[in-house]
Scaffold this motif. Structure first.
Motif, PDB file in Angstrom:
ATOM      1  N   GLY A 122      35.801  30.897  42.825  1.00  0.00           N
ATOM      2  CA  GLY A 122      34.344  30.881  42.850  1.00  0.00           C
ATOM      3  C   GLY A 122      33.701  30.277  41.623  1.00  0.00           C
ATOM      4  O   GLY A 122      34.339  29.591  40.822  1.00  0.00           O
ATOM      5  N   PHE A 208      37.193  37.330  43.647  1.00  0.00           N
ATOM      6  CA  PHE A 208      36.109  36.350  43.669  1.00  0.00           C
ATOM      7  C   PHE A 208      35.219  36.472  42.439  1.00  0.00           C
ATOM      8  O   PHE A 208      34.876  37.578  42.012  1.00  0.00           O
ATOM      9  N   LYS A 210      31.805  35.714  41.586  1.00  0.00           N
ATOM     10  CA  LYS A 210      30.487  35.333  42.100  1.00  0.00           C
ATOM     11  C   LYS A 210      29.606  34.771  41.000  1.00  0.00           C
ATOM     12  O   LYS A 210      29.805  35.026  39.801  1.00  0.00           O
ATOM     13  N   LYS A 211      28.626  34.008  41.397  1.00  0.00           N
ATOM     14  CA  LYS A 211      27.672  33.396  40.480  1.00  0.00           C
ATOM     15  C   LYS A 211      26.970  34.465  39.635  1.00  0.00           C
ATOM     16  O   LYS A 211      26.638  35.545  40.118  1.00  0.00           O
TER      17      LYS A 211
END
Length: 333
Positions: A122, A208, A210-211
């Motif tokens: 990600g 993951f 994530k932003k």
């Protein structure tokens, strides 16, 4: 073997790999995000990769879209088909690569990713690794597929995370490592004329990254000292961890700190900023099962007051000791 290469990338992180491609291949095109407003003055400026390409007289493309249905995307597809690259490298480009682009180069598309895949797929692998308290990260070269960061891993190299290292310094080291890993890939290509056999990623090990959201930098009294320290390091460049303190302190960003094993003063109300023997501390949450009060504090080493430059915490707090301790609020501006 003089490979015809197209390079996709946007930030400074991509530059070492880009320079390697420039020296060791026939770099026919750089592709980057469109120019945008940057800095306090919001001046329209090229991305670091675009600026590098202009400086080194390499053709640059900054399409608004990669979709075939979009006029710019269709025009860009025609450009790449005419160039007929052997290989495409993608390093922190910032956009999903569509199927038509993955299928276009003779040898495929290779992504340089700043983690040991399948860990931290990600947008923010460096920050999330530090936030999680990882001691080791690394760089992976993966053969790109449509699913994000899910392709076979061609090569990888681990890199220890330094004690109290922040995302800025770790990013620079990983960026350099990515360029070095390309050297190994090119050695393989020279020998065999093709990419090395990939290793499929283990689904059960996937995590993951994530932003990062701006709101994640708002310090919360429920954070432990370890969480506070990890997030200060992870969010060092942006959004930075911020305390919203009563006057005269105001909005205060934490630039550097370190967990300490200093006992909490008696009768101190949590949360609080306080001084002890010329050092300045922030009290953090003590969770069930932790050794209170040994892990309840971070020492503040560097801070950034509102509308001012970063400075040593001692320089900021020394003239305000009479106002200590103070109780930070839940939110920052």
């Amino acid at each position: 073997m003089n490979l015809k290469v197209v390079f996709f990338g946007t930030p400074d992180f991509a530059i070492p790999a880009l320079e390697f491609c420039h020296i060791n291949s026939n770099l026919v095109l750089c592709v980057s995000q469109p120019n945008k407003a940057r800095g306090r003055g919001q001046e329209i400026l090229p991305s670091p990769v675009s600026a590098w390409a202009l400086k080194n007289s390499v053709e640059i493309a900054t399409p608004q879209s990669l979709k075939e249905s979009h006029p710019e995307g269709a025009q860009f597809k025609g450009l790449l088909e005419n160039l007929a690259p052997d290989l495409i490298f993608v390093v922190a480009y910032g956009r999903i690569i569509p199927t038509w682009l993955l299928d276009l180069p003779k040898l495929g598309c290779v992504n340089i990713h700043a983690s040991l895949l399948p860990l931290w797929r990600g947008a923010a692998p460096i920050q999330r690794s530090i936030e999680a308290g990882d001691s080791v990260t690394g760089v992976s070269l993966q053969k790109m597929v449509l699913e994000l960061d899910a392709g076979d891993v061609l090569l990888e190299k681990p890199l220890p995370i330094g004690f109290n290292e922040n995302a800025f310094s770790l990013s620079k080291r990983l960026s350099k490592l990515g360029g070095e890993l390309l050297g190994e890939l090119f050695d393989n290509l020279k020998t065999s004329g093709k990419l090395p056999p990939g290793k499929s990623q283990e689904p059960l090990k996937v995590s993951f990254a994530k932003k990062i959201e701006k709101s994640e930098g708002l310090w919360n009294p429920s954070w432990t000292s370890k969480q506070t320290n990890n997030r200060v390091r992870a969010f060092f460049s942006w959004p930075q961890v911020a305390l919203n303190l009563p006057k005269p302190f105001g909005n205060l960003k934490l630039i550097d700190c370190i967990p300490v094993k200093t006992p909490l003063p008696k009768n101190l109300k949590h949360p609080a900023v306080f001084e002890d023997n010329g050092h300045f501390f922030l009290s953090c949450e003590v969770r069930a099962g932790e050794k209170a009060p040994d892990d309840a504090l971070v020492e503040l080493l560097e801070v950034k007051p509102e509308s001012k430059k970063a400075m040593p915490a001692k320089a900021f707090f020394s003239n305000l000791k009479s106002y200590l301790p103070v109780t930070p609020l839940m939110e920052a501006k």
